[in-house]
Design a protein around this motif. Sequence first.
Motif, PDB file in Angstrom:
ATOM      1  N   LEU A   1      -4.121   2.747  -4.938  1.00 28.23           N
ATOM      2  CA  LEU A   1      -4.083   1.285  -4.988  1.00 28.23           C
ATOM      3  C   LEU A   1      -3.104   0.691  -3.981  1.00 28.23           C
ATOM      4  O   LEU A   1      -3.222  -0.479  -3.607  1.00 28.23           O
ATOM      5  CB  LEU A   1      -3.713   0.828  -6.407  1.00 28.23           C
ATOM      6  CG  LEU A   1      -4.783   1.065  -7.479  1.00 28.23           C
ATOM      7  CD1 LEU A   1      -4.299   0.579  -8.833  1.00 28.23           C
ATOM      8  CD2 LEU A   1      -6.091   0.366  -7.103  1.00 28.23           C
TER       9      LEU A   1
ATOM     10  N   LEU B   1      -3.076  -2.732  -0.472  1.00 23.53           N
ATOM     11  CA  LEU B   1      -2.089  -3.766  -0.764  1.00 23.53           C
ATOM     12  C   LEU B   1      -0.791  -3.635   0.025  1.00 23.53           C
ATOM     13  O   LEU B   1      -0.004  -4.590   0.086  1.00 23.53           O
ATOM     14  CB  LEU B   1      -1.777  -3.771  -2.265  1.00 23.53           C
ATOM     15  CG  LEU B   1      -2.926  -4.243  -3.156  1.00 23.53           C
ATOM     16  CD1 LEU B   1      -2.621  -3.993  -4.616  1.00 23.53           C
ATOM     17  CD2 LEU B   1      -3.217  -5.720  -2.907  1.00 23.53           C
ATOM     18  N   LEU B   2      -0.552  -2.473   0.591  1.00 23.63           N
ATOM     19  CA  LEU B   2       0.673  -2.264   1.373  1.00 23.63           C
ATOM     20  C   LEU B   2       0.306  -1.803   2.776  1.00 23.63           C
ATOM     21  O   LEU B   2       0.569  -0.664   3.169  1.00 23.63           O
ATOM     22  CB  LEU B   2       1.579  -1.230   0.681  1.00 23.63           C
ATOM     23  CG  LEU B   2       1.997  -1.562  -0.764  1.00 23.63           C
ATOM     24  CD1 LEU B   2       2.822  -0.422  -1.359  1.00 23.63           C
ATOM     25  CD2 LEU B   2       2.763  -2.876  -0.826  1.00 23.63           C
TER      26      LEU B   2
ATOM     27  N   TRP C   1       2.294 -12.150  -2.035  1.00 26.96           N
ATOM     28  CA  TRP C   1       1.318 -11.928  -3.107  1.00 26.96           C
ATOM     29  C   TRP C   1       0.891 -10.468  -3.214  1.00 26.96           C
ATOM     30  O   TRP C   1       0.593  -9.973  -4.310  1.00 26.96           O
ATOM     31  CB  TRP C   1       0.094 -12.820  -2.898  1.00 26.96           C
ATOM     32  CG  TRP C   1      -0.772 -12.458  -1.715  1.00 26.96           C
ATOM     33  CD1 TRP C   1      -0.680 -12.938  -0.451  1.00 26.96           C
ATOM     34  CD2 TRP C   1      -1.871 -11.538  -1.710  1.00 26.96           C
ATOM     35  NE1 TRP C   1      -1.642 -12.378   0.364  1.00 26.96           N
ATOM     36  CE2 TRP C   1      -2.389 -11.517  -0.399  1.00 26.96           C
ATOM     37  CE3 TRP C   1      -2.462 -10.730  -2.678  1.00 26.96           C
ATOM     38  CZ2 TRP C   1      -3.472 -10.713  -0.040  1.00 26.96           C
ATOM     39  CZ3 TRP C   1      -3.545  -9.932  -2.324  1.00 26.96           C
ATOM     40  CH2 TRP C   1      -4.033  -9.926  -1.020  1.00 26.96           C
ATOM     41  N   ARG C   2       0.850  -9.751  -2.081  1.00 28.98           N
ATOM     42  CA  ARG C   2       0.461  -8.339  -2.130  1.00 28.98           C
ATOM     43  C   ARG C   2       1.450  -7.520  -2.961  1.00 28.98           C
ATOM     44  O   ARG C   2       1.056  -6.648  -3.747  1.00 28.98           O
ATOM     45  CB  ARG C   2       0.382  -7.761  -0.712  1.00 28.98           C
ATOM     46  CG  ARG C   2      -0.754  -8.334   0.135  1.00 28.98           C
ATOM     47  CD  ARG C   2      -0.731  -7.731   1.526  1.00 28.98           C
ATOM     48  NE  ARG C   2      -1.733  -8.312   2.397  1.00 28.98           N
ATOM     49  CZ  ARG C   2      -2.988  -7.869   2.501  1.00 28.98           C
ATOM     50  NH1 ARG C   2      -3.377  -6.836   1.783  1.00 28.98           N
ATOM     51  NH2 ARG C   2      -3.834  -8.463   3.320  1.00 28.98           N
TER      52      ARG C   2
ATOM     53  N   VAL D   1       0.943  -8.394  -6.700  1.00 35.00           N
ATOM     54  CA  VAL D   1      -0.290  -7.790  -7.225  1.00 35.00           C
ATOM     55  C   VAL D   1      -0.105  -6.293  -7.423  1.00 35.00           C
ATOM     56  O   VAL D   1      -0.512  -5.730  -8.459  1.00 35.00           O
ATOM     57  CB  VAL D   1      -1.475  -8.071  -6.288  1.00 35.00           C
ATOM     58  CG1 VAL D   1      -2.701  -7.246  -6.693  1.00 35.00           C
ATOM     59  CG2 VAL D   1      -1.821  -9.552  -6.301  1.00 35.00           C
ATOM     60  N   TYR D   2       0.522  -5.629  -6.453  1.00 33.40           N
ATOM     61  CA  TYR D   2       0.720  -4.187  -6.607  1.00 33.40           C
ATOM     62  C   TYR D   2       1.642  -3.883  -7.792  1.00 33.40           C
ATOM     63  O   TYR D   2       1.397  -2.933  -8.547  1.00 33.40           O
ATOM     64  CB  TYR D   2       1.301  -3.561  -5.337  1.00 33.40           C
ATOM     65  CG  TYR D   2       1.409  -2.052  -5.487  1.00 33.40           C
ATOM     66  CD1 TYR D   2       0.281  -1.260  -5.376  1.00 33.40           C
ATOM     67  CD2 TYR D   2       2.627  -1.456  -5.791  1.00 33.40           C
ATOM     68  CE1 TYR D   2       0.354   0.118  -5.550  1.00 33.40           C
ATOM     69  CE2 TYR D   2       2.708  -0.083  -5.968  1.00 33.40           C
ATOM     70  CZ  TYR D   2       1.574   0.699  -5.847  1.00 33.40           C
ATOM     71  OH  TYR D   2       1.652   2.059  -6.052  1.00 33.40           O
TER      72      TYR D   2
ATOM     73  N   ALA E   1       8.330  -2.928  -2.502  1.00 36.08           N
ATOM     74  CA  ALA E   1       7.360  -2.618  -3.557  1.00 36.08           C
ATOM     75  C   ALA E   1       8.062  -2.063  -4.790  1.00 36.08           C
ATOM     76  O   ALA E   1       7.742  -2.424  -5.934  1.00 36.08           O
ATOM     77  CB  ALA E   1       6.324  -1.622  -3.037  1.00 36.08           C
TER      78      ALA E   1
END
Length: 436
Positions: A109, A113-114, A310-311, A314-315, A376
Motif C-alpha cells: 500500500l 501513496l509514497l 493527504w498521501r 491516507v497511508y 510516514a
Amino acid sequence: MSDAAWAGVAVAGVTGAYALASRRLASTPVSGAIVFTTAGVLLGPLCLDLISLDTEGGPLLTLLEAALMLVLFTDAMAVRPRELRTGGALPGRLLGFGLVLSIALGWLLAWPLLPGLTVWELALVGAVLAPTDAALGSSAIANPRVPVLVRQGLNVESGLNDGMVLPFFVLFLAAIPGTSYAEEGEAGTFWRALLLSTALGLVVGGGAGRLLRWSSGRGWITGEWRRLHVLAVAAASYGLAVATEGSGFIAAWVAGFAFAAAERGDAVAPVPEDDQIADLAEYLGSLLALLSLLVFGAVILGPTLEHLGWRLVVYAVLSLTVVRMVPVALSLAGSGLRPPTVAYIGWFGPRGLASIVLGLLIVEQHVPGVELIGRAVAVTVGLSVLLHGVSAVVLSDRYGRWYERAAERDPGLREGSGSPVLRRRRRLDLTGPPGG
C-alpha cells in the motif's frame, strides 16, 4: 540558564504533573502517551523550541535506544512458551502469519501513496510500522471485563512482534545501497547482525540466568540486587552485540528469552512467586518509553505537522486499519472467535516505541528516502497515539459488556478458553480503568 537546562526542567515538570494525575487519567480517554506526545510537540521547534534533534541529537537517540532495549528484554522475559499454545494458539496465529502479512501489505500500500521511494525503502516502511505497542492502548489489555484469552493474545503479540520484525528490518537495510549493512553484504549482515547477535544473546542471557539461579539458591544475593542484575544483563547483551558490530536489539531480545528460561529452572532453594525480578527494569523501560514519546512529539511529529499531505494521512489511516485488521482477520480464520473479538484484536494494534526507534535508525543509516519514511512513521504513530489512546477505555468496556452477554448465552464460547492466570507486565501507563 541554558536551553538544555530549561528542557530538563520542562520534561521533569511534565513527568511530575502526569504522575500526580495518573490514577485519575487512567479511567479517561487521556492516556499517558497522549500527554507526553502532546507535551513534546509543545516543547519542540513547532512551539517553544526547547528540544531539537540538532542540538541534543546524541543524548536523545541514546534515550530512545535504551528504552527499546529494556522493553525488548523485559517483554521477552515475560513470555512463557505455554502462552503461545493457549486458546487455539492465538499469539502464534498473530505472530506467525499476521505479522508477515502486515509487513507485506504495508509494503504494497505504500507503493502508490509514497512516490519516490525505492522498492526496498517501501519495504522498510512496512517493517517499521508492523510492530505493535500495547502500552498505547493499555486499557484494551488491563480491563478485567475483556476475556483473558484476548488480553493474553494482545499482550504476548505486542511483547514479541517488535523483536520478530528486526530480522526483516536488517535485511531490508542490507538491500539499500549506502547503508552500513549494504557494505557488509547480505551474507555478512546475516552472519553478524542475525546469527552472531542471536548467539551472543543466548550466551549472555542464558549464562547470567544460570548464575542468578545459582546465587539465589545459596542466598548470596538480595532481592534488590536481583532486580539490578536484570538491568546489567540487558545492558551487557546489547552492548556486546554493538561492540561486535551486530544488532544490539536482536541480542537484547534473545537474551531476555534465554535469561528467563535459565532463571526459571529448578533452583537449590525455591524463589518466592511474588519476587518479580524484572519489575525495576519494566518500570524503568516504561518511563523511558513515555519520555521517548515526548522526544518523538518534539523532534519528529511536530516538524512533520508543518509538511502534512493527504498521501501521508491516507497511508497512516490504512496502516492502522487495513494493514493491521485484514491480516488479523485472515490469521484468525477458523479459530472459532466471534467477529466482535476479531475486530477488537484487529483494532488494538497501536504503533509506538519500536516504530519510532527503527525510524530513527534509518536516519543513522543515511537511507536516501529517509525524509519521506520519517514523515510516514511520524503521522502513523501520532495518529495511533491519539486514536488508540482515546478509544481504549470506551471500546474495552463496550467489548467487555458484549462478551459478558455472549458468555451467558453460550458458556462454551471460545473467548472464555484462556488460562485463568495472566502475567501482567508492569507498565507505568498500564494501570487500566478503576478496578483493573
